[in-house]
Design a protein around this motif. Sequence first.
Motif, PDB file in Angstrom:
ATOM      1  N   VAL A 172       0.872  -1.185   0.000  1.00  0.00           N
ATOM      2  CA  VAL A 172       0.000   0.000   0.000  1.00  0.00           C
ATOM      3  C   VAL A 172       0.898   1.220   0.000  1.00  0.00           C
ATOM      4  CG1 VAL A 172      -1.756   1.314   1.248  1.00  0.00           C
ATOM      5  CG2 VAL A 172      -1.811  -1.185   1.288  1.00  0.00           C
ATOM      6  N   SER A 173       0.759   2.052  -0.976  1.00  0.00           N
ATOM      7  CA  SER A 173       1.581   3.256  -1.033  1.00  0.00           C
ATOM      8  C   SER A 173       0.728   4.503  -1.061  1.00  0.00           C
ATOM      9  CB  SER A 173       2.466   3.245  -2.275  1.00  0.00           C
ATOM     10  OG  SER A 173       3.214   4.458  -2.322  1.00  0.00           O
ATOM     11  N   GLY A 174       1.301   5.556  -0.510  1.00  0.00           N
ATOM     12  CA  GLY A 174       0.637   6.848  -0.560  1.00  0.00           C
ATOM     13  C   GLY A 174       0.608   7.554   0.779  1.00  0.00           C
TER      14      GLY A 174
ATOM     15  N   VAL B 211       6.695  -6.063  -5.372  1.00  0.00           N
ATOM     16  CA  VAL B 211       6.494  -4.887  -6.223  1.00  0.00           C
ATOM     17  C   VAL B 211       6.481  -3.609  -5.381  1.00  0.00           C
ATOM     18  CG1 VAL B 211       4.715  -3.737  -7.622  1.00  0.00           C
ATOM     19  CG2 VAL B 211       5.477  -6.036  -8.209  1.00  0.00           C
ATOM     20  N   LYS B 212       5.893  -3.686  -4.185  1.00  0.00           N
ATOM     21  CA  LYS B 212       5.932  -2.517  -3.298  1.00  0.00           C
ATOM     22  C   LYS B 212       7.365  -2.195  -2.897  1.00  0.00           C
ATOM     23  CE  LYS B 212       5.015   0.966  -0.846  1.00  0.00           C
ATOM     24  NZ  LYS B 212       5.267   1.077   0.533  1.00  0.00           N
ATOM     25  N   MET B 213       8.149  -3.245  -2.657  1.00  0.00           N
ATOM     26  CA  MET B 213       9.554  -3.037  -2.295  1.00  0.00           C
ATOM     27  C   MET B 213      10.296  -2.309  -3.417  1.00  0.00           C
ATOM     28  SD  MET B 213      12.416  -6.010  -1.720  1.00  0.00           S
ATOM     29  CE  MET B 213      12.496  -6.371  -3.484  1.00  0.00           C
TER      30      MET B 213
ATOM     31  N   ILE C   7      12.620   2.604  -6.138  1.00  0.00           N
ATOM     32  CA  ILE C   7      12.508   3.692  -7.123  1.00  0.00           C
ATOM     33  C   ILE C   7      12.244   5.015  -6.404  1.00  0.00           C
ATOM     34  CG2 ILE C   7      11.174   4.576  -9.080  1.00  0.00           C
ATOM     35  CD1 ILE C   7      10.670   1.656  -9.924  1.00  0.00           C
ATOM     36  N   GLU C   8      11.455   4.955  -5.360  1.00  0.00           N
ATOM     37  CA  GLU C   8      11.192   6.157  -4.544  1.00  0.00           C
ATOM     38  C   GLU C   8      12.512   6.723  -3.993  1.00  0.00           C
ATOM     39  OE1 GLU C   8       7.983   5.704  -1.534  1.00  0.00           O
ATOM     40  OE2 GLU C   8       9.433   6.376  -0.038  1.00  0.00           O
ATOM     41  N   TYR C   9      13.384   5.851  -3.516  1.00  0.00           N
ATOM     42  CA  TYR C   9      14.687   6.308  -3.009  1.00  0.00           C
ATOM     43  C   TYR C   9      15.476   6.983  -4.136  1.00  0.00           C
ATOM     44  CZ  TYR C   9      14.695   3.733   1.516  1.00  0.00           C
ATOM     45  OH  TYR C   9      14.437   3.275   2.788  1.00  0.00           O
ATOM     46  N   ALA C  10      15.493   6.340  -5.320  1.00  0.00           N
ATOM     47  CA  ALA C  10      16.263   6.892  -6.441  1.00  0.00           C
ATOM     48  C   ALA C  10      15.689   8.236  -6.868  1.00  0.00           C
ATOM     49  CB  ALA C  10      16.262   5.905  -7.611  1.00  0.00           C
TER      50      ALA C  10
ATOM     51  N   ALA D 216      23.715   6.601  -0.529  1.00  0.00           N
ATOM     52  CA  ALA D 216      23.840   8.039  -0.250  1.00  0.00           C
ATOM     53  C   ALA D 216      23.187   8.369   1.091  1.00  0.00           C
ATOM     54  CB  ALA D 216      23.208   8.855  -1.379  1.00  0.00           C
ATOM     55  N   ARG D 217      22.061   7.692   1.378  1.00  0.00           N
ATOM     56  CA  ARG D 217      21.422   7.921   2.675  1.00  0.00           C
ATOM     57  C   ARG D 217      22.339   7.455   3.792  1.00  0.00           C
ATOM     58  NH1 ARG D 217      14.919   6.792   2.796  1.00  0.00           N
ATOM     59  NH2 ARG D 217      14.409   7.725   0.792  1.00  0.00           N
ATOM     60  N   SER D 218      22.930   6.259   3.643  1.00  0.00           N
ATOM     61  CA  SER D 218      23.768   5.793   4.755  1.00  0.00           C
ATOM     62  C   SER D 218      25.013   6.656   4.880  1.00  0.00           C
ATOM     63  CB  SER D 218      24.097   4.301   4.653  1.00  0.00           C
ATOM     64  OG  SER D 218      24.247   3.884   3.351  1.00  0.00           O
TER      65      SER D 218
HETATM   66  C1  6PG Z   1       4.822   4.729   0.466  1.00  0.00           C
HETATM   67  C2  6PG Z   1       6.152   4.852   1.166  1.00  0.00           C
HETATM   68  C3  6PG Z   1       6.135   4.290   2.547  1.00  0.00           C
HETATM   69  C4  6PG Z   1       7.503   4.298   3.208  1.00  0.00           C
HETATM   70  C5  6PG Z   1       7.980   5.654   3.577  1.00  0.00           C
HETATM   71  C6  6PG Z   1       9.213   5.685   4.435  1.00  0.00           C
HETATM   72  O1  6PG Z   1       4.847   4.154  -0.607  1.00  0.00           O
HETATM   73  O2  6PG Z   1       3.801   5.213   0.963  1.00  0.00           O
HETATM   74  O3  6PG Z   1       7.094   4.155   0.424  1.00  0.00           O
HETATM   75  O4  6PG Z   1       5.680   2.981   2.444  1.00  0.00           O
HETATM   76  O5  6PG Z   1       7.448   3.556   4.363  1.00  0.00           O
HETATM   77  O6  6PG Z   1       8.209   6.388   2.434  1.00  0.00           O
HETATM   78  O7  6PG Z   1      10.283   4.979   3.898  1.00  0.00           O
HETATM   79  P1  6PG Z   1      11.755   5.218   4.469  1.00  0.00           P
HETATM   80  O8  6PG Z   1      11.644   5.451   5.932  1.00  0.00           O
HETATM   81  O9  6PG Z   1      12.520   3.955   4.189  1.00  0.00           O
HETATM   82  O10 6PG Z   1      12.283   6.404   3.753  1.00  0.00           O
END
Ligand code: 6PG
Length: 476
Positions: free
Chosen positions: A127-129, A181-183, A188-191, A286-288
């Motif tokens: 679930v994203s958002g 797929v959520k992973m 991609i969100e990190y990138a 980069a985060r670490s």
């Molecule tokens: C989403 C996000 C969410 C995630 C946060 C924090 O799709 O709604 O991906 O699930 O937990 O963005 O992620 P980090 O703490 O690893 O940055």
Amino acid sequence: GQAQIGVTGLAVMGRNLARNLARNGLTVAVHNRSPERTRGLVAEHGDEGRFVPTESMADFVAALERPRAVIMMVKAGGPTDAVIDELVPLLDAGDIIVDCGNAHFADTRRREEALRRHDLHFVGTGVSGGEEGALWGPSIMPGGSAESYRKLGPIFERIAAQVDGEPCCRHIGPDGAGHFVKMVHNGIEYADMQLIAEAYDLLRAGLDATPAELAETFRQWNSGELESFLIEITADVLGHTDASTGQAFVDVVLDQAEQKGTGRWTVQSALDLGIPITGIAEATFARSLSGHADQREATRRAFAGTGPAWQVADRDTFVEDVRRALLASKIVAYAQGFDHIRAGSQEYDWNIDLGGTATIWRGGCIIRARFLDRIRQAYDDHPDLPTLLVAPWFADTVRAGVPGWRRVVAEAAQAGVPTPAFASSLSYFDALRANRLPAALIQGLRDNFGAHTYRRVDRDGSFHTIWAGDHHEVEA
Ligand code: 6PG
């Protein structure tokens, strides 16, 4: 029981999901380990729909119509297993447990298998958002059995974000496919975020601009090809002034990026599958790196004052170069992410539809962006596309962006501004398009020190050179 669905775990995500379900006309049984939260939810939002508050797990299960569908929204790992253990003896064959937390897909596979032995469906669901998404329409990525989707699909499709009349939800594939797929979505969100951060850093250094000025740049970018939720909120964050100091908010935030682990999981899985998701990996590292305060401080002291001053020749050209570098690098990140999904799908036999995945990321989720429509199109046109980079729109966009992309990475290197994601994405592109790679030399070295053998360009078979002797070649 009369409730069509239940939610256990009423922290902010679970609570908002329950409200979303109720607002969409479903009767929702709600439960939380400490009942105050359950009472609080009903007291505050009971008028939004039909909630059935329950205090014990047994009452919660009894409140559900059959086959029962229980959504759990609790912490990944031990707490998830604990809730499952509590639920299983209370359920009957054919009932469904939906894990909407950010679980590792390997855990989901294990749980799905274990529950199948009890004739229960376990549905790991991405679930994203964030909080807003959960309440107003998230992007939903359910795994689990096709049979469970027959009950869950109509419900989830109703509460999901809608784009062009299509719900941002579809059955991803069996067992852990949804969480996988959520992973990758999170990778991609990190990138995406790292690329945006590098673009901001470059613009700020190169233009000597204020965050408020850059907020305007991102606002403009958001009306073009880069249009996306993350670009939109970048403008918000950069434009924000800290109330207590009057400084730009971004200047008073400690510059150490945290993570809860999904980006790391993505990189670990990609290493296991042998998929080069270099941009996502750089973003995660980069985060670490940012968090290693001692190393940063020691190195900063040792090398202080060695960076040359930087002034870009032409401001407008530079901004446009950075925009194109961002777009091209973003394409690389998505190309890598979709390669990763394809590889996972093959490895675990999930039969994931890549175009369908892009479809449900168009709305609701954190990486929602205009250009996901184009990814959907690319995979719908060519399901066997070797890489997103060669789909027509993407190839044209990268081609147009390359000169600026190179200038930006070169200038950043000259000026000493770190661009791990921009630079590694460009290298990835250049490596894929190279006629020859120095991998040939690696093979030679491996054969030299360890007789690991190599293949030849002109003949089939494996070969070894007698390096310690007269250097003649033998077929291995
Ligand atoms: C989403 C996000 C969410 C995630 C946060 C924090 O799709 O709604 O991906 O699930 O937990 O963005 O992620 P980090 O703490 O690893 O940055």
